[in-house]
Design a protein around this motif. Sequence first.
Motif, short mmCIF file in Angstrom:
data_model
loop_
_atom_site.label_atom_id
_atom_site.label_comp_id
_atom_site.label_asym_id
_atom_site.label_seq_id
_atom_site.Cartn_x
_atom_site.Cartn_y
_atom_site.Cartn_z
N LEU A 110 -4.22 16.07 -9.73
CA LEU A 110 -4.60 16.34 -8.33
C LEU A 110 -5.55 15.28 -7.81
O LEU A 110 -5.43 14.83 -6.67
N LEU A 111 -6.51 14.88 -8.64
CA LEU A 111 -7.47 13.86 -8.21
C LEU A 111 -6.81 12.50 -8.04
O LEU A 111 -7.21 11.72 -7.17
N ILE A 112 -5.81 12.19 -8.85
CA ILE A 112 -5.11 10.90 -8.72
C ILE A 112 -4.29 10.85 -7.43
O ILE A 112 -4.17 9.80 -6.81
N ILE A 113 -3.77 11.97 -7.00
CA ILE A 113 -2.97 12.00 -5.77
C ILE A 113 -3.83 11.70 -4.54
O ILE A 113 -3.39 11.01 -3.62
N ILE A 114 -5.07 12.19 -4.52
CA ILE A 114 -5.96 11.99 -3.37
C ILE A 114 -6.56 10.58 -3.46
O ILE A 114 -7.22 10.26 -4.45
N PRO A 115 -6.35 9.73 -2.45
CA PRO A 115 -6.80 8.34 -2.55
C PRO A 115 -8.30 8.15 -2.81
O PRO A 115 -8.68 7.27 -3.57
N ASN A 161 0.82 -1.21 0.00
CA ASN A 161 0.00 0.00 0.00
C ASN A 161 0.85 1.26 0.00
O ASN A 161 0.53 2.23 -0.67
N ARG A 162 1.95 1.25 0.74
CA ARG A 162 2.84 2.41 0.75
C ARG A 162 3.47 2.63 -0.62
O ARG A 162 3.55 3.75 -1.11
N ILE A 163 3.91 1.56 -1.24
CA ILE A 163 4.51 1.66 -2.57
C ILE A 163 3.49 2.15 -3.57
O ILE A 163 3.77 3.03 -4.40
N LEU A 164 2.27 1.64 -3.50
CA LEU A 164 1.20 2.09 -4.39
C LEU A 164 0.91 3.57 -4.19
O LEU A 164 0.73 4.32 -5.16
N ASN A 165 0.88 4.02 -2.94
CA ASN A 165 0.64 5.44 -2.68
C ASN A 165 1.76 6.31 -3.24
O ASN A 165 1.49 7.36 -3.83
N ILE A 166 2.99 5.87 -3.09
CA ILE A 166 4.12 6.64 -3.62
C ILE A 166 4.05 6.71 -5.14
O ILE A 166 4.23 7.77 -5.75
N LEU A 167 3.75 5.58 -5.78
CA LEU A 167 3.67 5.56 -7.25
C LEU A 167 2.53 6.43 -7.77
O LEU A 167 2.67 7.11 -8.78
N THR A 168 1.39 6.42 -7.08
CA THR A 168 0.29 7.27 -7.55
C THR A 168 0.59 8.74 -7.33
O THR A 168 0.16 9.58 -8.13
N ILE A 169 1.33 9.08 -6.30
CA ILE A 169 1.72 10.48 -6.10
C ILE A 169 2.66 10.91 -7.23
O ILE A 169 2.49 11.99 -7.81
N VAL A 170 3.62 10.07 -7.57
CA VAL A 170 4.54 10.39 -8.68
C VAL A 170 3.76 10.50 -9.99
O VAL A 170 3.98 11.40 -10.79
N TYR A 171 2.82 9.59 -10.21
CA TYR A 171 2.00 9.59 -11.43
C TYR A 171 1.15 10.87 -11.49
O TYR A 171 1.06 11.51 -12.54
#
Length: 141
Positions: free
Chosen positions: A95-100, A33-43
């Motif tokens: 911006l919307l992709i960054i917010i879970p 989950n942490r890795i997924l969150n980091i990747l979506t923030i970068v994306y």
Amino acid sequence: MIQLKIDSCKSNCRFKLKIYLLYLIYKILKMKNRILNILTIVYGLLFINGGLAKLLKYMPTPTDLPEAVVKDNAALAEISWLLPLIGTAEVLGGLLIIIPKTRALGALVVFPVMVGVLLHHIFVDPKNIVIAIVIWVALIG
């Protein structure tokens, strides 16, 4: 009596091993989950940067672009409202992709832009299609 102690030790060790394996699975899922969150923030930041570059024009256009890409970019620039619309969609989608809680909505906002990027790379600039496919895989996956 000795046999009973050995059996109880074996079952106790198995129980402890099962608990430890469950703990490891929990930790792996938490790390995933942490890795997924980091990747979506970068994306999301990738889309925000691309959108702001279209809106504010702070990144210079490369000089070594193929002629077909230059013509395509000139055609896009002739429609005065198109690049600001694409840039706004990219910033909003990023911006919307960054917010879970809003990732799915962000993917829907960015989807038409990504269709355009993929079609551009298929028909106008096929030598750089790998970049578009990687971003598409990240969007779909």
